[in-house]
Design a protein around this motif. Sequence first.
Motif, PDB file in Angstrom:
ATOM      1  N   UNK A   1     -85.208  23.057 -68.173  1.00  0.00           N
ATOM      2  CA  UNK A   1     -85.958  22.767 -67.216  1.00  0.00           C
ATOM      3  C   UNK A   1     -86.541  22.446 -67.647  1.00  0.00           C
ATOM      4  N   UNK A   2     -86.746  21.116 -68.450  1.00  0.00           N
ATOM      5  CA  UNK A   2     -87.652  20.264 -69.010  1.00  0.00           C
ATOM      6  C   UNK A   2     -87.059  19.043 -69.415  1.00  0.00           C
ATOM      7  N   UNK A   3     -85.981  18.849 -69.285  1.00  0.00           N
ATOM      8  CA  UNK A   3     -84.809  17.940 -68.659  1.00  0.00           C
ATOM      9  C   UNK A   3     -84.474  17.756 -67.626  1.00  0.00           C
ATOM     10  N   UNK A   4     -83.508  16.869 -66.552  1.00  0.00           N
ATOM     11  CA  UNK A   4     -82.547  16.390 -65.791  1.00  0.00           C
ATOM     12  C   UNK A   4     -81.620  17.312 -65.812  1.00  0.00           C
ATOM     13  N   UNK A   5     -80.896  18.033 -66.421  1.00  0.00           N
ATOM     14  CA  UNK A   5     -79.727  18.865 -66.011  1.00  0.00           C
ATOM     15  C   UNK A   5     -79.479  19.584 -64.711  1.00  0.00           C
ATOM     16  N   UNK A   6     -81.179  20.101 -64.212  1.00  0.00           N
ATOM     17  CA  UNK A   6     -80.970  20.079 -62.839  1.00  0.00           C
ATOM     18  C   UNK A   6     -82.623  19.577 -62.610  1.00  0.00           C
ATOM     19  N   UNK A   7     -82.137  20.430 -61.361  1.00  0.00           N
ATOM     20  CA  UNK A   7     -83.560  19.653 -60.395  1.00  0.00           C
ATOM     21  C   UNK A   7     -84.956  20.382 -60.425  1.00  0.00           C
ATOM     22  N   UNK A   8     -84.969  21.055 -61.460  1.00  0.00           N
ATOM     23  CA  UNK A   8     -86.190  22.041 -61.507  1.00  0.00           C
ATOM     24  C   UNK A   8     -87.349  20.674 -62.236  1.00  0.00           C
ATOM     25  N   UNK A   9     -86.753  19.601 -63.118  1.00  0.00           N
ATOM     26  CA  UNK A   9     -87.652  18.852 -63.507  1.00  0.00           C
ATOM     27  C   UNK A   9     -88.455  18.217 -62.976  1.00  0.00           C
ATOM     28  N   UNK A  10     -87.735  17.829 -61.491  1.00  0.00           N
ATOM     29  CA  UNK A  10     -88.184  17.264 -60.723  1.00  0.00           C
ATOM     30  C   UNK A  10     -88.975  17.727 -59.123  1.00  0.00           C
ATOM     31  N   UNK A  11     -88.702  18.623 -59.484  1.00  0.00           N
ATOM     32  CA  UNK A  11     -89.795  19.231 -57.839  1.00  0.00           C
ATOM     33  C   UNK A  11     -90.881  19.367 -59.085  1.00  0.00           C
ATOM     34  N   UNK A  12     -90.785  20.338 -60.471  1.00  0.00           N
ATOM     35  CA  UNK A  12     -91.724  20.179 -61.348  1.00  0.00           C
ATOM     36  C   UNK A  12     -93.221  18.435 -61.284  1.00  0.00           C
ATOM     37  N   UNK A  13     -92.272  17.711 -61.206  1.00  0.00           N
ATOM     38  CA  UNK A  13     -93.533  16.286 -61.780  1.00  0.00           C
ATOM     39  C   UNK A  13     -93.587  15.867 -59.604  1.00  0.00           C
TER      40      UNK A  13
END
Length: 397
Positions: A347-359
Amino acid sequence: MDFSLSPALQELQLRVRRFIADEVIPLENDPRQTAHGPTEDLRNELVAKARAAGLLTPHASREMGGLGLSHVEKAVVFEEAGYSTLGPTALNIHAPDEGNIHLMEAVASDAQKDRWLRPLVQGKTRSCFAMTEPPPGAGADPSMLATTAVRDGDEYVIDGVKWFITGAEGASFAIIMAKMEDGSATMFLSDMDRPGIEHVRTMNALDSCFTGGHGVLRFNQLRVPATDVLGELGKGFRYAQVRLAPARLTHCMRWLGQARRAHDVALAHARSRQAFGRTLGEHEGVSFMLADNEIDLQTARLHIWHTAWLLDQGERCNFESSRAKVACSEAEWRVVDRSVQILGGQGVTHETIVARIFSDMRAFRVYDGPSEVHRFSMGKKIVAGRGDASVKPGEQR
């Protein structure tokens, strides 16, 4: 309000969902994405795909080449488009163009529509909305507007500085809010290549989803013909409400799709990842977060649909759109934050799309009015007896 979707709207929802899955999501890791948003080349490719699918600029009127969606229909379509970080760009429903299209359809002259609006609806150009200023100018308080417009013959001379202007770099034209000599505000249309407009710099920001980023603009003796006044003189603040009330809601719609995407990624992880002898989702702490996500997603969706329905009835919805903006921006943020937590290291890396959505999403609680300003505005209306509970159906708020 009837919460059921017509067969036609269900079919459109499914079309958009398939388009996002098949044509847009595969481009999310395309190298043509920068810290200041998708490049113009990537945007053009996405727009071409939506045009071929018959889904480009669906909120615009049929006369202008769109699908003429109602506000409720937009709620369904925009959520589906928002499921990808690139979806709003592809469908040409991203900020600020979406709000500018809505505003110009309402108040622009026929000549202005032919010159600026039609190419915008067709996805051939981009625009920006120049209102926010550095201190001591206008921010959340528009009455602090410092950019000036002075009449000089058949032209107006505009001077001032704007910042946080989304999409400024590469925009073809701008809608500029300026203060008149009598203290009122007026909106002006201007091509961005006119002498007197300087793109000073592009600001570094948390988000990276808007083509053109967020710019600083300086107007130095910018001359705008009187024919390029948008609407009527002195009605800038009124037109800002025409634009902002629906635009607040469309932000909620698009970001709801992003929150749903983050939740789906976290849910898939919780179902498959093993820890302490069982899947993460079987642990009470994680399952409670998933349940809270569902609660927040549905709460946000109901705020959106209800406010959209009221807008379709002709209500102004200043109070309701403020309420929806606060509720949705905070609920959707909680969903994404919990999704990061469920994903752990992923969740805190860009291994998934979620970190980008978070930012990208963190700024939503600031865009189109911070939560605190909306609460303050609502509170004043409630105390004065003008809140939602005191209004009978059909009355104006």
